[in-house]
Scaffold this motif. Sequence first.
Motif, PDB file in Angstrom:
ATOM      1  N   GLY A   6      -7.498   4.309  -7.974  1.00  0.00           N
ATOM      2  CA  GLY A   6      -7.133   3.091  -7.275  1.00  0.00           C
ATOM      3  C   GLY A   6      -8.247   2.069  -7.224  1.00  0.00           C
ATOM      4  N   GLN A  33      -1.674  -3.883 -10.115  1.00  0.00           N
ATOM      5  CA  GLN A  33      -0.637  -3.436  -9.186  1.00  0.00           C
ATOM      6  C   GLN A  33       0.721  -4.004  -9.586  1.00  0.00           C
ATOM      7  OE1 GLN A  33      -0.816  -1.326  -6.789  1.00  0.00           O
ATOM      8  NE2 GLN A  33       1.288  -1.612  -6.119  1.00  0.00           N
ATOM      9  N   LYS A  35       4.488  -4.853  -8.473  1.00  0.00           N
ATOM     10  CA  LYS A  35       5.238  -5.041  -7.237  1.00  0.00           C
ATOM     11  C   LYS A  35       6.431  -4.089  -7.213  1.00  0.00           C
ATOM     12  CE  LYS A  35       7.375  -8.402  -4.267  1.00  0.00           C
ATOM     13  NZ  LYS A  35       7.809  -9.757  -4.037  1.00  0.00           N
ATOM     14  N   GLN A 225       0.273   0.185  -0.713  1.00  0.00           N
ATOM     15  CA  GLN A 225      -1.134   0.327  -1.105  1.00  0.00           C
ATOM     16  C   GLN A 225      -1.991   0.801   0.069  1.00  0.00           C
ATOM     17  OE1 GLN A 225      -2.579  -2.779  -3.907  1.00  0.00           O
ATOM     18  NE2 GLN A 225      -0.670  -3.737  -3.323  1.00  0.00           N
ATOM     19  N   TYR A 229      -4.159   3.901  -0.844  1.00  0.00           N
ATOM     20  CA  TYR A 229      -5.597   3.713  -1.066  1.00  0.00           C
ATOM     21  C   TYR A 229      -6.429   3.546   0.197  1.00  0.00           C
ATOM     22  CZ  TYR A 229      -3.524   2.595  -5.572  1.00  0.00           C
ATOM     23  OH  TYR A 229      -2.778   2.635  -6.715  1.00  0.00           O
TER      24      TYR A 229
END
Length: 480
Positions: A6, A33, A35, A225, A229
């Motif tokens: 990540g 990333q 969506k 996220q 992360y």
Amino acid sequence: MKPAEGQPRKVIPITPVGAESSQTEVISLYEAQKKIYPRSISGVFARWRWAMVFLTQLVFYGLPWLEWGQRQMVLFDLGARRFYIFGLVLYPQDFIYLTGLLIISALSLFLFTAVAGRLWCGFSCPQTVYTEMFMWIEHKVEGDRSARMRLDNGPWTFEKIWKKSVKQAIWIAVAFWTGFTFVGYFVPIRELGGELLALQGGWQIFWVIFYGLATYGNAGFLREQVCKYMCPYARFQSAMFDRDTLVVSYDPERGEPRGPRNKTVDHKAAGLGDCIDCTLCVQVCPTGIDIRNGLQYECIGCGLCVDACNTVMDKMKYPRGLIRFSTQNGVKNHWTQSQMLKRVLRPRVLFYSAVLVVLCIGMLASLVVRTPLKVDIVRDRAALSRIVAGGKLENIYRLQIMNATEGAQRYTISAHGMEGLEVASETAIDIGPAESRWVVVRLQIPYGSASPGSHTVYFDIQAQGDKAQVAEKSVFLVPR
Ligand code: SF4
Ligand code: SF4
């Protein structure tokens, strides 16, 4: 060294084997990333998630508006250093209860994780709850999954501008109200509302905007996220899992080989498993994973893929439960629910439960027998010891007396521990409800009645008409 998952990764120049050294190929190991557009689904777990959203938000948004007598029912008044929780008035000296509460919360999390995996994440975590609320708003304004994807990929038309504007306006309103409510647990919420309307109270405004922005950013944009992360729990939960922990599991033995088929065809005879490879389970997943690849740390255990797959199984007239809450042992050994439940009471679960019960009982008992009176003593360092009129030797102290009840109290101060020891200052002190007062107390002994040095003395503070009594130790200094 392998970079943490990540994290942005460096662009590494690689020279392919056998290629000229001048022909270098640059490969980025950073994956941008993507969506996620979760599809909405109905079912048992989707309903449970909404029930938890209503319950948690009813409590969160409603509690600061409730009154207890003349004050806010739950208020952590940092300025006044008082914490009001229903009928309890706590002072910073009661910090032990907060410590106890944190230990109980941590142990509960360990226990629930050992038994049922990430139930907290999927159903009660504020990140999940607010993301669910923000996604619902998005769904209502912009439409379902495919409409949202079309809108995002299309040009900036009038429709796109107004839909995006309306969504942002509602998000900002909800985020601001959430920040306001949160700060309302630390500043009386009615006063806070008045201050905000009058644009007063710089710090309060700052914190309302700060928490509002945090809600807006986390639930509107970062979403999964945060779970993947940022949340430490996602990282260490695997240490609390074992093969008898309930997790969302796909049954590969039953599902594979996957593939599309005609409803009328006997898929087993055609050599197919029960998974029709419709990817509905992936489309509904708020973290965008495919549970058919096995247990993954990104899975928050929300159960939406269970609802999705059960819908498909119903349509196909196959038995439900291709994806289900089960244990790794349960899936592997084809255990029934009762066989799995029997494994719930394993040693680590019993250990967590026993410690939790003992802690809860201990904390409750200590709250019940708690004395609603606190006293702090500070010696007056300006005049350690002095001879006063009447041939007495005097020491001076400052006592902070804290009334932890909801009513006004009169306290009497006395002292013992030395021959002839007496209180020469005021002995009756009046203190208002949930207030504290510093009082100067002068202790005297007849001069020459004690040897030089320091002597232990005790202050006795007694509430009149009440059993509350505190004895605090200090020292009386006799000079040479
Ligand atoms: S895999 Fe299933 S349970 Fe896990 S996060 Fe995705 S939808 Fe929720
Ligand atoms: S929803 Fe069920 S049938 Fe469809 S792809 Fe997922 S596991 Fe297979």
